[in-house]
Design a protein around this motif. Structure first.
Motif, short mmCIF file in Angstrom:
data_model
loop_
_atom_site.label_atom_id
_atom_site.label_comp_id
_atom_site.label_asym_id
_atom_site.label_seq_id
_atom_site.Cartn_x
_atom_site.Cartn_y
_atom_site.Cartn_z
N MET A 211 68.02 50.48 19.66
CA MET A 211 66.62 50.26 20.04
C MET A 211 66.32 48.79 20.26
O MET A 211 65.61 48.41 21.19
CB MET A 211 65.69 50.82 18.96
N LEU A 212 66.88 47.94 19.39
CA LEU A 212 66.64 46.51 19.56
C LEU A 212 67.17 46.01 20.89
O LEU A 212 66.55 45.18 21.55
CB LEU A 212 67.29 45.74 18.41
N GLU A 213 68.36 46.53 21.28
CA GLU A 213 68.94 46.10 22.55
C GLU A 213 68.07 46.53 23.72
O GLU A 213 67.84 45.77 24.67
CB GLU A 213 70.35 46.69 22.70
N SER A 214 67.56 47.76 23.69
CA SER A 214 66.75 48.25 24.80
C SER A 214 65.41 47.55 24.89
O SER A 214 64.80 47.46 25.95
CB SER A 214 66.54 49.77 24.66
N MET A 215 64.91 47.06 23.76
CA MET A 215 63.61 46.38 23.73
C MET A 215 63.75 44.87 23.80
O MET A 215 62.76 44.16 23.67
CB MET A 215 62.84 46.76 22.45
N GLY A 216 64.98 44.38 23.97
CA GLY A 216 65.20 42.93 23.97
C GLY A 216 64.27 42.14 24.86
O GLY A 216 63.59 41.22 24.41
N PRO A 217 64.16 42.47 26.16
CA PRO A 217 63.27 41.70 27.04
C PRO A 217 61.81 41.79 26.60
O PRO A 217 61.05 40.83 26.75
CB PRO A 217 63.48 42.36 28.40
N LEU A 218 61.41 42.93 26.04
CA LEU A 218 60.02 43.11 25.64
C LEU A 218 59.69 42.31 24.39
O LEU A 218 58.65 41.65 24.32
CB LEU A 218 59.73 44.59 25.40
N THR A 219 60.59 42.35 23.38
CA THR A 219 60.31 41.62 22.15
C THR A 219 60.36 40.11 22.36
O THR A 219 59.83 39.36 21.54
CB THR A 219 61.33 42.00 21.06
N GLY A 220 60.96 39.66 23.45
CA GLY A 220 60.97 38.25 23.77
C GLY A 220 59.87 37.86 24.73
O GLY A 220 59.94 36.81 25.37
N SER A 221 58.83 38.69 24.84
CA SER A 221 57.74 38.44 25.77
C SER A 221 56.41 38.65 25.07
O SER A 221 56.29 39.49 24.16
CB SER A 221 57.86 39.41 26.96
N PRO A 222 55.38 37.91 25.46
CA PRO A 222 54.05 38.13 24.88
C PRO A 222 53.51 39.55 25.10
O PRO A 222 52.59 39.97 24.42
CB PRO A 222 53.18 37.10 25.60
N TRP A 223 54.09 40.29 26.05
CA TRP A 223 53.65 41.66 26.30
C TRP A 223 53.86 42.56 25.10
O TRP A 223 53.26 43.63 25.01
CB TRP A 223 54.36 42.23 27.53
N ILE A 224 54.73 42.15 24.18
CA ILE A 224 54.97 42.98 23.01
C ILE A 224 53.69 43.21 22.22
O ILE A 224 53.46 44.29 21.66
CB ILE A 224 56.05 42.36 22.09
N TYR A 225 52.80 42.21 22.22
CA TYR A 225 51.54 42.35 21.49
C TYR A 225 50.66 43.44 22.12
O TYR A 225 50.04 44.23 21.42
CB TYR A 225 50.79 41.02 21.45
N ALA A 226 50.62 43.45 23.46
CA ALA A 226 49.82 44.46 24.15
C ALA A 226 50.38 45.86 23.94
O ALA A 226 49.62 46.82 23.72
CB ALA A 226 49.76 44.14 25.65
N VAL A 227 51.70 45.98 23.96
CA VAL A 227 52.33 47.28 23.75
C VAL A 227 52.09 47.78 22.33
O VAL A 227 51.75 48.95 22.11
CB VAL A 227 53.84 47.20 24.06
N VAL A 228 52.24 46.89 21.36
CA VAL A 228 51.98 47.26 19.97
C VAL A 228 50.52 47.67 19.79
O VAL A 228 50.22 48.70 19.18
CB VAL A 228 52.34 46.09 19.02
N ALA A 229 49.60 46.87 20.31
CA ALA A 229 48.17 47.17 20.16
C ALA A 229 47.82 48.51 20.79
O ALA A 229 47.10 49.31 20.18
CB ALA A 229 47.34 46.05 20.80
N LEU A 230 48.34 48.77 21.99
CA LEU A 230 48.02 50.03 22.65
C LEU A 230 48.59 51.22 21.89
O LEU A 230 47.92 52.25 21.71
CB LEU A 230 48.58 50.01 24.08
N SER A 231 49.81 51.08 21.40
CA SER A 231 50.43 52.17 20.66
C SER A 231 49.68 52.46 19.36
O SER A 231 49.39 53.62 19.03
CB SER A 231 51.89 51.81 20.35
N VAL A 232 49.32 51.42 18.61
CA VAL A 232 48.59 51.61 17.36
C VAL A 232 47.20 52.15 17.61
O VAL A 232 46.69 53.00 16.87
CB VAL A 232 48.53 50.28 16.58
N LEU A 233 46.55 51.68 18.67
CA LEU A 233 45.21 52.15 19.00
C LEU A 233 45.20 53.64 19.32
O LEU A 233 44.33 54.39 18.88
CB LEU A 233 44.67 51.36 20.20
N LEU A 234 46.21 54.09 20.07
CA LEU A 234 46.22 55.47 20.55
C LEU A 234 46.78 56.46 19.54
O LEU A 234 46.53 57.66 19.67
CB LEU A 234 47.01 55.56 21.85
N ASP A 235 47.53 55.99 18.55
CA ASP A 235 48.16 56.97 17.67
C ASP A 235 47.19 57.63 16.71
O ASP A 235 47.56 58.56 15.99
CB ASP A 235 49.38 56.40 16.94
N VAL A 236 45.92 57.19 16.70
CA VAL A 236 44.91 57.94 15.96
C VAL A 236 44.62 59.26 16.65
O VAL A 236 44.22 60.24 16.02
CB VAL A 236 43.62 57.10 15.78
#
Length: 204
Positions: free
Chosen positions: A1-26
């Protein structure tokens, strides 16, 4: 998983992805928001270790920002579900009446607030689908927002800090490997199982 998310975790977009996922999982508890937060924190720990040894440049995500991002998104999701429950009308009331889990959550939440506390809101944040049940139940029961919001904020911050700490410590101790992520996720699921058990027991 870390390898597949490498480009994302090295980008500020990770914050948007995390926020959207946490927001919607309710609304979609099957979303792996906790796994995503842990994976990002594990990558941050690996980047920090590499930077300290001069092998890898330090990169995003920042641990503090990641924690605040996940906590804020958690509270916003809770408030949206709370508002939906508040304005749901007769159809939602009938749905709650038909659901033993929603009815039970509503009753336990009322008892918790009546005792002057809302620790159940914090507990529910860790239990699978517990966040959804409690947020909708609080809104449907027309609990005042000043009763619900502080506990939701504490719940979101506690869950975010716990998830980030699991990933970060796992990354430090085991490195940026699938084992580190697996151990951290298992610890998160273990906390969820314990929270679900305590919620089922109800107030004593």
């Amino acid at each position: 998983m870390l390898e597949s998310m490498g480009p994302l975790t090295g980008s500020p977009w990770i914050y948007a992805v995390v926020a959207l996922s946490v927001l919607l999982d309710v609304f979609l508890p099957v979303l792996p928001s906790g796994v995503l937060v842990i994976t990002a924190a594990t990558a941050a720990a690996a980047a920090g270790t590499g930077a300290a040894t001069g092998k890898v440049p330090a990169d995003v995500p920042d641990i503090l920002v990641l924690t605040l991002c996940a906590a804020t998104a958690s509270v916003l999701g809770d408030l949206v579900a709370y508002r939906i429950g508040w304005s749901g009308g007769p159809r939602l009331d009938r749905a709650i009446a038909r659901s033993r889990r929603l009815t039970g959550a509503q009753e336990r939440l009322g008892a918790a607030f009546a005792r002057g506390g809302g620790a159940l809101v914090v507990l529910a944040r860790f239990a699978p689908a517990g966040r959804s049940l409690v947020s909708l139940g609080a809104g449907a029961a027309h609990r005042r927002v000043r009763e619900f919001l502080p506990w939701s904020a504490l719940a979101g911050l506690s869950w975010a800090a716990y998830s980030v700490a699991l990933g970060y410590l796992g990354g430090h101790w085991l490195g940026a490997t699938w084992l580190a992520t697996a151990v951290s996720v298992a610890a998160l699921f273990g906390a969820g199982a314990g929270a679900a058990y305590l919620m089922r027991r109800g107030p004593r």
